[in-house]
Design a protein around this motif. Sequence first.
Motif, PDB file in Angstrom:
ATOM      1  N   VAL A 150      -5.739  18.031  -9.642  1.00 43.09           N
ATOM      2  CA  VAL A 150      -5.359  17.846  -8.246  1.00 43.09           C
ATOM      3  C   VAL A 150      -5.706  16.417  -7.840  1.00 43.09           C
ATOM      4  N   PRO A 151      -4.702  15.642  -7.397  1.00 43.97           N
ATOM      5  CA  PRO A 151      -5.010  14.263  -7.000  1.00 43.97           C
ATOM      6  C   PRO A 151      -5.810  14.226  -5.707  1.00 43.97           C
ATOM      7  N   LYS A 152      -6.605  13.188  -5.579  1.00 41.99           N
ATOM      8  CA  LYS A 152      -7.424  13.021  -4.380  1.00 41.99           C
ATOM      9  C   LYS A 152      -6.586  12.325  -3.312  1.00 41.99           C
ATOM     10  N   ARG A 153      -6.579  12.865  -2.098  1.00 41.76           N
ATOM     11  CA  ARG A 153      -5.811  12.266  -1.012  1.00 41.76           C
ATOM     12  C   ARG A 153      -6.445  10.952  -0.583  1.00 41.76           C
ATOM     13  N   LEU A 154      -5.613  10.033  -0.083  1.00 37.11           N
ATOM     14  CA  LEU A 154      -6.080   8.709   0.292  1.00 37.11           C
ATOM     15  C   LEU A 154      -7.091   8.754   1.429  1.00 37.11           C
ATOM     16  N   ASP A 155      -6.936   9.705   2.358  1.00 37.50           N
ATOM     17  CA  ASP A 155      -7.879   9.778   3.475  1.00 37.50           C
ATOM     18  C   ASP A 155      -9.231  10.364   3.054  1.00 37.50           C
ATOM     19  N   ARG A 156      -9.354  10.853   1.823  1.00 36.65           N
ATOM     20  CA  ARG A 156     -10.621  11.390   1.327  1.00 36.65           C
ATOM     21  C   ARG A 156     -11.469  10.324   0.626  1.00 36.65           C
ATOM     22  N   TYR A 157     -10.890   9.131   0.396  1.00 37.34           N
ATOM     23  CA  TYR A 157     -11.645   8.042  -0.208  1.00 37.34           C
ATOM     24  C   TYR A 157     -12.494   7.353   0.850  1.00 37.34           C
ATOM     25  N   ALA A 158     -13.649   6.875   0.447  1.00 39.99           N
ATOM     26  CA  ALA A 158     -14.510   6.100   1.347  1.00 39.99           C
ATOM     27  C   ALA A 158     -13.883   4.722   1.550  1.00 39.99           C
ATOM     28  N   PRO A 159     -14.082   4.106   2.724  1.00 44.21           N
ATOM     29  CA  PRO A 159     -13.505   2.764   2.961  1.00 44.21           C
ATOM     30  C   PRO A 159     -13.964   1.723   1.932  1.00 44.21           C
ATOM     31  N   GLU A 160     -15.180   1.877   1.403  1.00 47.21           N
ATOM     32  CA  GLU A 160     -15.659   0.937   0.397  1.00 47.21           C
ATOM     33  C   GLU A 160     -14.845   1.054  -0.891  1.00 47.21           C
ATOM     34  N   GLU A 161     -14.477   2.284  -1.260  1.00 46.31           N
ATOM     35  CA  GLU A 161     -13.672   2.476  -2.468  1.00 46.31           C
ATOM     36  C   GLU A 161     -12.280   1.875  -2.302  1.00 46.31           C
ATOM     37  N   VAL A 162     -11.711   1.998  -1.117  1.00 48.27           N
ATOM     38  CA  VAL A 162     -10.384   1.434  -0.860  1.00 48.27           C
ATOM     39  C   VAL A 162     -10.446  -0.092  -0.938  1.00 48.27           C
ATOM     40  N   GLN A 163     -11.495  -0.704  -0.399  1.00 49.84           N
ATOM     41  CA  GLN A 163     -11.632  -2.160  -0.431  1.00 49.84           C
ATOM     42  C   GLN A 163     -11.845  -2.681  -1.861  1.00 49.84           C
ATOM     43  N   ARG A 164     -12.553  -1.902  -2.694  1.00 45.76           N
ATOM     44  CA  ARG A 164     -12.822  -2.325  -4.066  1.00 45.76           C
ATOM     45  C   ARG A 164     -11.619  -2.156  -4.983  1.00 45.76           C
ATOM     46  N   PHE A 165     -10.616  -1.391  -4.558  1.00 48.11           N
ATOM     47  CA  PHE A 165      -9.441  -1.141  -5.396  1.00 48.11           C
ATOM     48  C   PHE A 165      -8.666  -2.446  -5.594  1.00 48.11           C
ATOM     49  N   PRO A 166      -8.230  -2.756  -6.817  1.00 44.88           N
ATOM     50  CA  PRO A 166      -7.535  -4.035  -7.034  1.00 44.88           C
ATOM     51  C   PRO A 166      -6.222  -4.115  -6.257  1.00 44.88           C
ATOM     52  N   LYS A 167      -5.975  -5.269  -5.667  1.00 43.33           N
ATOM     53  CA  LYS A 167      -4.761  -5.478  -4.876  1.00 43.33           C
ATOM     54  C   LYS A 167      -3.594  -5.817  -5.799  1.00 43.33           C
ATOM     55  N   VAL A 168      -2.436  -5.316  -5.444  1.00 39.72           N
ATOM     56  CA  VAL A 168      -1.221  -5.636  -6.170  1.00 39.72           C
ATOM     57  C   VAL A 168      -0.678  -6.978  -5.683  1.00 39.72           C
ATOM     58  N   MET A 169      -0.784  -7.191  -4.370  1.00 43.87           N
ATOM     59  CA  MET A 169      -0.293  -8.447  -3.790  1.00 43.87           C
ATOM     60  C   MET A 169      -1.029  -8.723  -2.482  1.00 43.87           C
ATOM     61  N   ASP A 170      -1.000  -9.935  -2.047  1.00 43.46           N
ATOM     62  CA  ASP A 170      -1.551 -10.334  -0.750  1.00 43.46           C
ATOM     63  C   ASP A 170      -0.398 -10.626   0.193  1.00 43.46           C
ATOM     64  N   TRP A 171      -0.514 -10.119   1.406  1.00 44.51           N
ATOM     65  CA  TRP A 171       0.525 -10.372   2.396  1.00 44.51           C
ATOM     66  C   TRP A 171       0.462 -11.838   2.847  1.00 44.51           C
ATOM     67  N   PRO A 172       1.617 -12.458   3.121  1.00 50.91           N
ATOM     68  CA  PRO A 172       1.596 -13.832   3.649  1.00 50.91           C
ATOM     69  C   PRO A 172       0.926 -13.879   5.022  1.00 50.91           C
ATOM     70  N   LYS A 173       0.413 -15.035   5.380  1.00 51.16           N
ATOM     71  CA  LYS A 173      -0.291 -15.189   6.668  1.00 51.16           C
ATOM     72  C   LYS A 173       0.633 -14.953   7.864  1.00 51.16           C
ATOM     73  N   ASN A 174       1.910 -15.302   7.735  1.00 49.79           N
ATOM     74  CA  ASN A 174       2.839 -15.156   8.865  1.00 49.79           C
ATOM     75  C   ASN A 174       3.572 -13.818   8.860  1.00 49.79           C
ATOM     76  N   TYR A 175       3.169 -12.861   8.026  1.00 52.79           N
ATOM     77  CA  TYR A 175       3.830 -11.555   7.970  1.00 52.79           C
ATOM     78  C   TYR A 175       3.394 -10.703   9.159  1.00 52.79           C
ATOM     79  N   ILE A 176       4.363 -10.051   9.791  1.00 49.08           N
ATOM     80  CA  ILE A 176       4.081  -9.221  10.966  1.00 49.08           C
ATOM     81  C   ILE A 176       4.281  -7.745  10.592  1.00 49.08           C
ATOM     82  N   LEU A 177       3.254  -6.941  10.792  1.00 48.64           N
ATOM     83  CA  LEU A 177       3.358  -5.501  10.560  1.00 48.64           C
ATOM     84  C   LEU A 177       3.888  -4.822  11.811  1.00 48.64           C
ATOM     85  N   ARG A 178       4.829  -3.930  11.669  1.00 45.13           N
ATOM     86  CA  ARG A 178       5.379  -3.216  12.833  1.00 45.13           C
ATOM     87  C   ARG A 178       4.891  -1.807  12.862  1.00 45.13           C
TER      88      ARG A 178
END
Length: 178
Positions: A150-178
């Motif tokens: 059974v996979p672990k849901r994303l909301d069940r991970y601690a925020p520290e574990e999410v921050q330590r997870f390797p990033k696939v990409m970095d968003w550009p500085k001028n990118y706007i999230l909607r």
Amino acid sequence: MTAYKRVQQWNTFARVWHLYDATWQNPFESAQRIMKYLKGLHKPIYHPLNDCGDHVVVINSGEIALLGDEWRKRVYFHHTGYPGGATWTLAWELHDKDPTMIMKKAVYNVMDGNLQRRYTMQRLHIYPDDDVPEKIKQNITNQIRQLRPVPKRLDRYAPEEVQRFPKVMDWPKNYILR
């Protein structure tokens, strides 16, 4: 017969209680595995005419997973025995009425052709969640392995574990999230 051999024989013929967690498991594939323990196929003393099966406690049957559109397309038949008593119920309707019924029907259908099917099904204990009576919990001595992890849901991970997870990409500085 020595005391050791006598205890060994008692353990061979004793009925063991197994636990199976049905969370996110396919009930039809799970039924194949559960049936082996109910009939005693896993024991060296198995014989088709010998009733040597064990008890199986299934928890979380309310969280089973069906493949594809099975929830909308699978139909279960029931007949009351009276004229005009035939009914067909969709899987999602049956699951809303009784969350244990799909698992029960899957195991019952797997044991097709077994003359002792009715008595074997009495050793199957199904619960829609993990709330099992204490009297039954005391008997459980083994756990049956799940078919799929059974996979672990994303909301069940601690925020520290999410921050330590390797990033696939970095968003550009001028990118706007909607």
